[in-house]
Scaffold this active site. Structure first.
Site, PDB file in Angstrom:
ATOM      1  N   CYS A  78       0.830  -1.215   0.000  1.00 31.27           N
ATOM      2  CA  CYS A  78       0.000   0.000   0.000  1.00 31.27           C
ATOM      3  C   CYS A  78       0.859   1.257   0.000  1.00 31.27           C
ATOM      4  CB  CYS A  78      -0.961   0.013   1.183  1.00 31.27           C
ATOM      5  SG  CYS A  78      -0.165   0.257   2.767  1.00 31.27           S
ATOM      6  N   LEU A 108      16.993   5.283   6.381  1.00 35.65           N
ATOM      7  CA  LEU A 108      17.434   6.074   7.535  1.00 35.65           C
ATOM      8  C   LEU A 108      17.248   7.563   7.238  1.00 35.65           C
ATOM      9  CD1 LEU A 108      20.833   4.357   8.412  1.00 35.65           C
ATOM     10  CD2 LEU A 108      18.688   4.193   9.680  1.00 35.65           C
ATOM     11  N   ARG A 162     -19.757  -6.215  19.318  1.00 34.77           N
ATOM     12  CA  ARG A 162     -19.607  -7.516  19.980  1.00 34.77           C
ATOM     13  C   ARG A 162     -19.864  -7.422  21.496  1.00 34.77           C
ATOM     14  NH1 ARG A 162     -14.573 -11.295  18.134  1.00 34.77           N
ATOM     15  NH2 ARG A 162     -15.614 -13.289  18.378  1.00 34.77           N
ATOM     16  N   GLU A 164     -19.776 -14.045  21.292  1.00 34.22           N
ATOM     17  CA  GLU A 164     -19.621 -12.828  22.079  1.00 34.22           C
ATOM     18  C   GLU A 164     -19.258 -13.056  23.549  1.00 34.22           C
ATOM     19  OE1 GLU A 164     -22.634  -9.609  20.410  1.00 34.22           O
ATOM     20  OE2 GLU A 164     -23.529 -11.598  20.496  1.00 34.22           O
TER      21      GLU A 164
HETATM   22  C1  LIG Z   1       3.609   2.051  10.002  1.00 34.94           C
HETATM   23  C2  LIG Z   1       4.869   2.802  10.281  1.00 34.94           C
HETATM   24  C3  LIG Z   1       5.410   2.731  11.544  1.00 34.94           C
HETATM   25  C4  LIG Z   1       6.565   3.441  11.834  1.00 34.94           C
HETATM   26  N1  LIG Z   1       7.090   3.359  13.092  1.00 34.94           N
HETATM   27  C5  LIG Z   1       8.203   4.055  13.393  1.00 34.94           C
HETATM   28  C6  LIG Z   1       8.774   4.010  14.679  1.00 34.94           C
HETATM   29  O1  LIG Z   1       8.261   3.343  15.577  1.00 34.94           O
HETATM   30  N2  LIG Z   1       9.896   4.735  14.917  1.00 34.94           N
HETATM   31  C7  LIG Z   1      10.484   5.482  13.948  1.00 34.94           C
HETATM   32  O2  LIG Z   1      11.503   6.107  14.185  1.00 34.94           O
HETATM   33  N3  LIG Z   1       9.973   5.544  12.714  1.00 34.94           N
HETATM   34  C8  LIG Z   1       8.856   4.866  12.415  1.00 34.94           C
HETATM   35  N4  LIG Z   1       8.320   4.945  11.160  1.00 34.94           N
HETATM   36  C9  LIG Z   1       8.884   5.894  10.210  1.00 34.94           C
HETATM   37  C10 LIG Z   1       9.758   5.249   9.168  1.00 34.94           C
HETATM   38  O3  LIG Z   1      10.973   4.913   9.734  1.00 34.94           O
HETATM   39  C11 LIG Z   1       9.910   6.274   8.070  1.00 34.94           C
HETATM   40  O4  LIG Z   1       8.660   6.367   7.414  1.00 34.94           O
HETATM   41  C12 LIG Z   1      10.947   5.898   7.056  1.00 34.94           C
HETATM   42  O5  LIG Z   1      12.191   5.732   7.633  1.00 34.94           O
HETATM   43  C13 LIG Z   1      11.025   6.911   5.963  1.00 34.94           C
HETATM   44  O6  LIG Z   1      11.899   6.409   4.971  1.00 34.94           O
HETATM   45  P1  LIG Z   1      11.459   6.310   3.441  1.00 34.94           P
HETATM   46  O7  LIG Z   1      12.623   5.879   2.707  1.00 34.94           O
HETATM   47  O8  LIG Z   1      10.257   5.483   3.296  1.00 34.94           O
HETATM   48  O9  LIG Z   1      11.120   7.823   3.189  1.00 34.94           O
HETATM   49  P2  LIG Z   1      10.166   8.441   2.098  1.00 34.94           P
HETATM   50  O10 LIG Z   1       8.761   8.187   2.479  1.00 34.94           O
HETATM   51  O11 LIG Z   1      10.576   8.040   0.762  1.00 34.94           O
HETATM   52  O12 LIG Z   1      10.484   9.967   2.357  1.00 34.94           O
HETATM   53  C14 LIG Z   1      10.056  10.625   3.512  1.00 34.94           C
HETATM   54  C15 LIG Z   1      10.329  12.117   3.346  1.00 34.94           C
HETATM   55  O13 LIG Z   1      11.704  12.356   3.383  1.00 34.94           O
HETATM   56  C16 LIG Z   1      12.162  12.916   2.154  1.00 34.94           C
HETATM   57  N5  LIG Z   1      13.444  12.260   1.903  1.00 34.94           N
HETATM   58  C17 LIG Z   1      13.695  10.927   1.928  1.00 34.94           C
HETATM   59  N6  LIG Z   1      15.017  10.713   1.799  1.00 34.94           N
HETATM   60  C18 LIG Z   1      15.580  11.926   1.657  1.00 34.94           C
HETATM   61  C19 LIG Z   1      16.921  12.351   1.513  1.00 34.94           C
HETATM   62  N7  LIG Z   1      17.923  11.507   1.457  1.00 34.94           N
HETATM   63  N8  LIG Z   1      17.140  13.678   1.437  1.00 34.94           N
HETATM   64  C20 LIG Z   1      16.133  14.554   1.494  1.00 34.94           C
HETATM   65  N9  LIG Z   1      14.849  14.208   1.633  1.00 34.94           N
HETATM   66  C21 LIG Z   1      14.590  12.901   1.731  1.00 34.94           C
HETATM   67  C22 LIG Z   1      11.081  12.640   1.154  1.00 34.94           C
HETATM   68  O14 LIG Z   1      11.023  13.612   0.169  1.00 34.94           O
HETATM   69  C23 LIG Z   1       9.842  12.658   2.035  1.00 34.94           C
HETATM   70  O15 LIG Z   1       9.432  13.985   2.250  1.00 34.94           O
HETATM   71  C24 LIG Z   1       7.173   4.235  10.836  1.00 34.94           C
HETATM   72  C25 LIG Z   1       6.622   4.302   9.558  1.00 34.94           C
HETATM   73  C26 LIG Z   1       5.474   3.589   9.269  1.00 34.94           C
HETATM   74  C27 LIG Z   1       4.871   3.697   7.902  1.00 34.94           C
HETATM   75  S1  FES Z   2      -2.959  -1.840   4.026  1.00 28.08           S
HETATM   76 FE1  FES Z   2      -2.316  -1.820   6.071  1.00 28.08          FE
HETATM   77  S2  FES Z   2      -0.185  -2.014   5.859  1.00 28.08           S
HETATM   78 FE2  FES Z   2      -0.834  -1.754   3.847  1.00 28.08          FE
END
Ligand SMILES: Cc1cc2nc3c(=O)[nH]c(=O)nc-3n(C[C@H](O)[C@H](O)[C@H](O)COP(=O)(O)OP(=O)(O)OC[C@H]3O[C@@H](n4cnc5c(N)ncnc54)[C@H](O)[C@@H]3O)c2cc1C
Ligand code: FES
Ligand code: FES
Length: 1386
Positions: free
Chosen positions: A72, A355, A956, A1306
């Site tokens: 998703c 990261l 429930r 239930e």
């Molecule tokens: C369900 C869920 C649970 C989570 N739980 C935790 C948690 O418990 N603890 C925690 O610390 N984190 C948590 N996270 C956060 C997760 O670690 C971050 O969403 C993730 O690290 C972001 O990395 P990405 O590569 O997906 O970033 P993206 O989604 O690709 O980017 C995020 C943002 O950063 C920008 N970006 C990305 N990389 C760069 C770069 N190198 N330079 C400049 N801009 C950049 C993008 O443009 C965007 O705005 C959770 C996330 C989700 C979805």
């Molecule tokens: S629909 Fe829930 S994690 Fe993707």
């Protein structure tokens, strides 16, 4: 050359020329392929329903890498030259099912099936990766995975039906270190039998599934230039760019077309799960093509990670054991960082999340990051690229800068290697001071407090401490040389260093007074932003963690806590001390030792026992056959979205839509004005009244539907709906009613028809007069609960000829939906066909609350004359659908000194929201459960408050769960007043059969049916209740920071059978088709109905009737085919439907009997097929239907059960761990023990959610703000009892019940109150220890303990400042002792 997106799904090649760059992999799979196994449960990475396996191929090393991802959040364009495997790719109906599917079916691990494909893929990914390790080969049939890894594989996947235990069994069944005897009820071997061996399980065959097809490898090899990061690689035609260097990136950003566009930089795109996107972007830039951003460098200075490195990869590297680093501080810091990162999100998020993305979100958007906090403590630096400038900054300076603009690129992150930093006397920010002459050591610890210990929940507060100490050889004291104390996620703009505290501690020897002073300074520092929920709690966590970290250094301080890598009570405590002084009281029995071991061991494995008695009386009824269609479940227009009000009471002056990229995809906006003139504005109906579909000119609650946006895709419709600008006016309106108190003040109540008002028992004033003690006007409150069915509300409406419409609705009562749609459209009922095939979980939320969705969808389709589909996003679903009724209760109780209660009066105020729905029956159900004890005299007053909140509906055990909780609260209060054990007060007030008859007139049954007293005794004896009580007292007396509690509770639950239709038809080939009024919502209705059909037709006893089960098919509910279907609710639909089917079968049997006899006379034996073909030739009517109306004398009956739960509370954090639950439930003669067991476990765990975790919060306008997986925490596998033993009791034959069966859906939910009561006991022990009270009406032993008992609530009751109290007391005693010693010397 035109670039194309090429990838494989389940071995099939896909090549796309032009792709919408914002489309996710999930959307593509579900709308453009036949692989619809992955499901949309949340769209924010929080549930795991969409998990698939993604594989990449490196042509140079010829290696394939496989990992799970949440489809998703994964953008389709990012999977160029990747291979995707969905659950269908593992196996399917055509090619045969995979052993994972078969084991899910065989271990009864799937109910509604919605979570199952995602679970399968999380497990599959873990198996594939475990099998690739260099571990020794496992015995044949097993994987190399360990039990612990197997259980952890699904830690981020949510299931709302099963309670997780059977899913954990499936996972563990693959582990070579599992003891197969420990696995639960399954179809592969009989529990307890000696034939449990892996040969009986569907065989695990490593490498059977090809995860990366050869054709794609060849394409990759032969077109390296496509993968090569040449200029503008990516898919420019699709507006997807993949620069290969920072320079190229800036060339793109600085080009004309980019400067005028909405551009997004992405790596894993998981950030879109955190911050929902309200509009589309024109262009995407994938940073993964820049090699510099993926480089990892490790040397003596430390480790540098390119910003695009994923968290999973970083964990692997940080955990690597380098020879040179063995026994050094370096490894300590790195491996502790890795352990903490292991609790960030879930595996399928960490595999994509970078990261850099995490740190950018923390810096730019104030994200409550763990990564930022732990890296801050570790003294990390970051490298930034800002146009042509490159900057290296400490992480602290980076976080403190103004938010980065969207053109700043985070290039890399460096974590220093601590021993070298000390040796070289250079540190970050000049903070490290080298003391080369003294022996130095590093202490490093990280902590997080979150409702789910294994991750997948953002922390209330996280912290990490790095301290450099040295030993003063003369005094033997440890002196603090310098330190980093980092805190984050507590409602701060970003993670911070507690500089004042650090400054204060430098050069100090840790004593209680020093620590106390440090804590005082810390409290001045850790102050959450205004409006942060639970701010006092969060500040107290900072104190708790600092104390946990430093207490081993405080001389003479008793250290009662063990430090373990995983603190079982919701706190991940990752600390390791060279000199830690552990002084915890050992448990005194072997049983307890094993608990303790289990809790302090990172490899915590759940254990369970199920005792089930089988019955062969009605073969195949009574057998634990696997649920119908599980393997299929496991393997796998225009759209509408609601615009809803965000204001509780206001005139709607107008609605406009922003002109955005998303709004350009809008096809129509449907509102009240589109209702045909023959129709009515109606969207819901119960016997108590109707409710409007859309707000007219006045909106009456936040969350009320105003209209529906119809757009090209569901995503576009959702975005456009979120962009609607509604103009409100509150002119001349009274303020809204948003609380029970306000409703009472303004007398805003719904009527309860007298027929639904329950009966009082006895004479209250007489009962009060008999009492020796009284508690008057005590109060208790219960919050709401959201259904959290994994599949949100959905409907598909297809206009048909002649003003007709077909609506596929996820409804528990298609009949009601049919009536309401017809009324709304102004057409007769027979023009509306509502079909429900199966529903992805319901729990009452798809009874009344599904109707507005089906009706709005039908209206949109009717108006546009084309099919329309609606699939509510999780947020809208949570905001609009109401949930369980919150309540406030006042009670007065009279009792004798021996604990016998003589009179009880309760005043109940039920918050019903804006419309009646089923609320007027709530007094009946609440009082029904409250009568579970003999109160002597019992009276009550119940008010249904009408408030400007979304309508509350059945969930429930509606009312029953609150009623039984009130009863237990009264018992607990009386026992604490009398200082008696609550169990003896419970037993004293249990009903005799005589009092049962008085309280439950007409449903008590005969004396032998009253099994409750025997059940309670059996639970107590089989779980060694009295011994454990003693052990717990002992544990509590010698453990300061952990307290245990235990509680045993009984269950009495009244259910009612309802009239139900059924139809059975035998087709010419002998196959059988069955229709019932009920809907399959995961409760196993179809399975039981199939069994009943096979049993009842089996009475014909011809050749083949023993195997009729496979010939039976139960078909979807269809309102034009089966009328009077009624509601699937109240736990009795399965048995009622079974009875209707049995009677229909009886008709067929009687029609076929004569033919059978005549054939037997002619042919000797006769087969089923011959009998049916002859019947066809002789024009026997082979279809029979019945409308079963239960006998009024046995329409209602009582269910009994009992549970004993033991918990441990961490006093420092408020985290509660359920150590063990023993539960016995009287299932009568179960129609299917496997299905009933699943219902019992699932509902108990849903009850744990209600009592302990699920905080349903609204803002000051009554708008629900617990609106996603981020803010609403249902239990995961980490939250269920560590040991869970269940026995299904088989009580005797009962001629008036359906084959002597009883309900199971239930009632067991109520028994989860035993966890709440046990938690109260543990809190009581803490309050006694610390002499805590809260508020004027409380004492250490007596206090109001509302629902849910979340970590902040528990900690607040234990005392928020216990650490300070403790240290003060310790410091003052210590000073006195020292003074006495000095005086003595003098
Ligand atoms: C369900 C869920 C649970 C989570 N739980 C935790 C948690 O418990 N603890 C925690 O610390 N984190 C948590 N996270 C956060 C997760 O670690 C971050 O969403 C993730 O690290 C972001 O990395 P990405 O590569 O997906 O970033 P993206 O989604 O690709 O980017 C995020 C943002 O950063 C920008 N970006 C990305 N990389 C760069 C770069 N190198 N330079 C400049 N801009 C950049 C993008 O443009 C965007 O705005 C959770 C996330 C989700 C979805
Ligand atoms: S629909 Fe829930 S994690 Fe993707
Ligand atoms: S079976 Fe897991 S959500 Fe229904």
């Amino acid at each position: 050359m035109e670039r194309k997106l090429v990838f494989a799904v389940n071995g099939e090649r896909f090549e796309l020329a032009k792709v919408d760059p914002s489309i996710t992999l999930l959307e593509f799979l579900r709308t453009r392929t036949r692989f619809t196994g992955p499901k949309l449960g949340c769209g924010e990475g929080g549930c795991g329903a969409c998990v698939v396996l993604l594989s990449t191929y490196d042509p140079v090393s010829d290696q394939v890498k496989e990992f799970s991802v949440s489809s998703c959040l994964t953008l389709l364009c990012s999977i160029n030259f990747c291979s995707v495997i969905t659950s269908e790719g593992l196996g399917n109906t055509k090619d045969g099912f995979h052993p994972i599917h078969q084991r899910f079916a065989g271990f009864h691990a799937s109910q509604c099936g919605f979570c199952t494909p995602g679970m399968c893929m999380s497990l599959f990914s873990a198996l594939v990766n475990a099998d690739k390790t260099s571990r020794s080969e496992p015995p044949c049939g097993f994987s190399k995975i360990t039990k612990f890894e197997a259980e952890k594989a699904i830690a981020g996947n949510l299931c709302r039906c099963t309670g997780y235990r059977p899913i954990a069994d499936v996972c563990k069944s693959f582990a070579a270190d599992v003891d197969l005897e420990d696995l639960g009820l399954n179809t592969f071997w009989k529990k307890g039998a000696k034939d449990a061996n892996v040969g009986r399980l569907p065989c695990h065959d490593q490498g059977k599934i090809c995860t990366f097809p050869e054709f794609l490898k060849s394409e990759i090899k032969s077109s390296v230039d496509i993968l090569d990061n040449s200029k503008n690689a990516g898919l420019p035609e699709s507006q997807w760019y993949r620069p290969s260097s920072i320079r190229e990136l800036y060339e793109l950003l600085n080009s004309d077309s980019f400067s005028k566009s909405r551009v997004k930089l992405v790596v894993g795109n998981t950030g879109s799960g955190v911050y929902k996107e309200n509009d589309l972007y024109d262009k995407y830039i994938d940073l993964k093509g820049i090699p510099e951003l993926s480089v990892i460098r490790r040397d003596s200075e430390g480790i540098s990670f390119g910003a695009a490195v994923t968290i999973s990869r970083a964990i692997e590297v940080l955990k690597e054991r380098k020879e040179s680093e063995l026994h050094s501080n370096k490894r300590l810091v790195f491996s502790k960082i890795a352990d903490h990162m292991d609790k960030v999100a879930s595996p399928f998020i960490r595999n994509m999340a970078s990261l850099g993305g995490n740190l950018i979100m923390a810096q730019r958007s104030q994200f409550a990051s763990d990564v930022a906090t732990i890296l801050l403590a570790a003294g990390s630096t970051v490298c930034l690229q800002m146009a042509s400038e490159r900057l290296v900054l400490s992480l602290e300076s980076f976080l403190e800068r103004p938010p980065c603009d969207d053109r700043t690129v985070l290039v890399s992150i460096h974590i220093p290697s601590w021993s070298s930093a000390i040796e070289s006397s250079s540190g970050i920010d000049g903070c490290i001071v080298s003391e080369p002459t003294r022996e130095a050591n590093i202490l490093f610890g990280t902590y997080r407090a979150a409702p789910r210990p294994l991750g997948n929940a953002v922390a209330y507060l996280n912290s990490a401490f790095l301290v450099h100490v040295t030993l003063d050889k003369i005094s033997g004291d440890l002196i603090i040389l310098n330190l980093h104390l980092a805190f984050g996620a507590y409602g701060t703009e970003h993670a911070i260093r507690a500089r004042k505290v650090e400054k204060f501690l430098v050069g100090k020897v840790m004593t209680a007074s020093v620590l106390l002073e440090a804590i005082k300074l810390l409290k001045e520092t850790i102050i959450p932003k205004k409006g942060t929920p639970h701010s006092r709690y969060r500040s107290s966590l900072a104190v708790a963690f600092l104390f946990k970290f430093f207490q081993p250094l405080v001389k003479d301080l008793v250290v009662p806590e063990k430090n373990g890598p995983v603190d079982s009570s919701g706190v991940a405590a990752i600390t390791e001390y060279p000199n830690s002084d552990i002084n915890e009281c050992a448990d005194i029995s072997s049983h307890r030792v094993s608990h303790s071991e289990q809790l302090n061991n990172p490899n915590v494995i759940l254990s369970s026992k199920q005792l089930v008695e089988f019955s062969n009386d009605y073969h195949p009824v009574g057998e634990p056959i696997k649920k119908a269609g599980v393997e299929i479940q496991a393997s796998g227009l225009p759209f509408g979205a609601f615009v809803y009000s965000t204001t509780p009471l206001a005139w709607i002056k107008g609605i406009t839509f922003n002109s955005t990229l998303a709004s350009q995809k809008v096809i129509a906006y449907i509102s009240i004005n589109d209702i045909p003139k023959e129709g009515k504005n109606v969207g819901g109906s119960t016997m108590f009244g109707t409710e409007p579909l859309f707000a007219d000119s006045l909106t009456v609650c936040a969350g009320q539907p105003l209209g529906v946006v119809v757009a090209e895709t569901q995503r576009h419709a959702n975005m456009a709906a979120r962009q609607a600008n509604v103009q409100y006016s509150t002119e001349n309106l009274e303020p809204p009613i948003l609380s029970i108190e306000e409703a009472v003040r303004r007398s805003s109540f719904f009527d309860v028809p007298p027929v639904f008002y329950p009966q009082k028992v006895g004479d209250l004033s007489k009962g009060m007069a008999e009492a020796e003690h009284k508690i008057l006007s005590a109060e208790v409150k219960l919050g709401s609960q959201y259904y959290f069915y994994m599949e949100t509300q959905t409907a598909l409406a297809i206009p048909d000829e002649d003003n007709c419409i077909v609506v596929y609705s996820s409804s528990q009562c298609p009949e009601t939906a049919q009536g309401v749609i017809a009324k709304c459209l102004g057409i007769p009922d027979h023009n509306v066909r509502v079909i429900t095939r199966r529903v992805g979980g319901a729990f009452g939320g798809k009874a009344g609350r599904a109707t507005p969705v089906a009706t709005a969808c039908a209206l949109a389709a009717f108006k546009l004359r084309r099919p329309v589909r609606m699939y509510l996003d999780r947020k809208t679903d949570m905001i609009m659908t109401g949930g369980r009724h919150p309540m406030k209760i006042n009670y007065s109780v009279g009792f004798r000194s021996d604990g016998k209660i003589t009179a009880l009066h309760v005043d109940i105020f039920i918050n019903a929201g804006i419309a009646e729905d089923i609320s007027p029956i709530m007094p009946h159900t609440i009082i029904g459960a409250l009568k579970s004890y003999n109160w002597g005299a019992f009276s009550f007053d119940a008010k249904i408050c009408k408030t400007n909140l979304p309508t509350k509906s059945s969930m429930r055990a509606p009312g029953e769960v609150q009623g039984s909780f009130i009863a237990e609260t009264v018992i607990e209060h009386v026992s604490s007043f009398l200082s008696m054990d609550a169990t003896s007060v419970r037993k004293k007030n249990l009903h005799t059969h005589d009092s049962l008859v008085l309280f439950y007139e007409g449903s008590a049954g005969d004396a032998p049916e009253y099994t409750l007293p025997a059940i309670v005794d059996e639970v107590a004896s089989s779980s060694s209740y009295l011994d454990r009580l003693e052990i717990i007292r002992n544990f509590n007396s010698c453990n300061k920071w952990r307290k245990r509690g235990i509680s045993l509770m009984p269950l009495v639950y009244r259910v009612a059978l309802r009239p139900t239709p059924g139809k059975v038809s035998i087709l010419s080939d002998g196959s059988i088709v069955v229709e019932v009024g009920g809907v399959e919502i995961g409760q196993g209705l179809w399975t039981k109905v199939k069994q009943m059909t096979a049993y009842a037709l089996g009475q014909l006893s011809v050749d083949g009737t023993k195997n009729l089960l496979d010939k039976v098919r139960v078909i979807q509910a269809d309102t034009l085919s089966m009328v009077q279907g009624g509601w699937t609710a109240g736990s009795t639909t399965s048995e009622s439907s079974c009875e209707a089917v049995r009677l229909s079968c009886n008709i067929l049997v009687s029609r076929l009997k004569t033919l059978k006899q005549s054939l037997e006379e002619k042919m000797g034996t006769v087969s089923w097929d011959t009998l049916i073909s002859q019947a066809n030739m002789q024009a026997v009517n082979l279809s029979a239907s019945t409308y079963w109306v239960p006998d009024s004398s046995s329409m209602m009956y009582l269910n009994y059960g009992s549970a004993l739960s033991e918990v441990e509370v961490d006093i420092l954090t408020g985290g509660t761990t359920i150590l063990r639950t023993d539960l016995i439930y009287d299932c009568g003669q179960s129609l299917n023990p496997a299905v009933d067991l699943g219902q019992i476990e699932g509902s108990f765990v849903q009850g744990i959610g209600f009592f302990m975790y699920e905080e349903h919060v609204e803002n000051s306008d009554g708008l629900v703000v617990s609106d996603g997986t981020w803010t609403y925490k249902i239990p995961t596998i980490d939250n269920i009892p560590k040991q869970f033993n269940i026995k299904l009791m088989k009580s005797g034959h009962h001629e008036k019940r359906v084959l002597s069966s009883k309900a199971s859906g239930e009632p067991p939910l109520l028994l989860a109150a035993s966890v709440h009561c046990a938690t109260r006991e543990a809190i009581r022990a803490a309050r006694v220890e610390f002499s805590s009270t809260n508020g004027p009406n409380s004492s250490p032993t007596t206090f109001q303990f509302d629902v849910p008992a979340t970590m902040p609530v528990v900690k607040e009751l234990c005392g928020l400042n216990n650490v300070e109290k403790y240290l003060e007391a310790f410091a003052s005693t210590h000073q006195k002792v020292e003074a006495n010693q000095v005086l003595g010397t003098v």
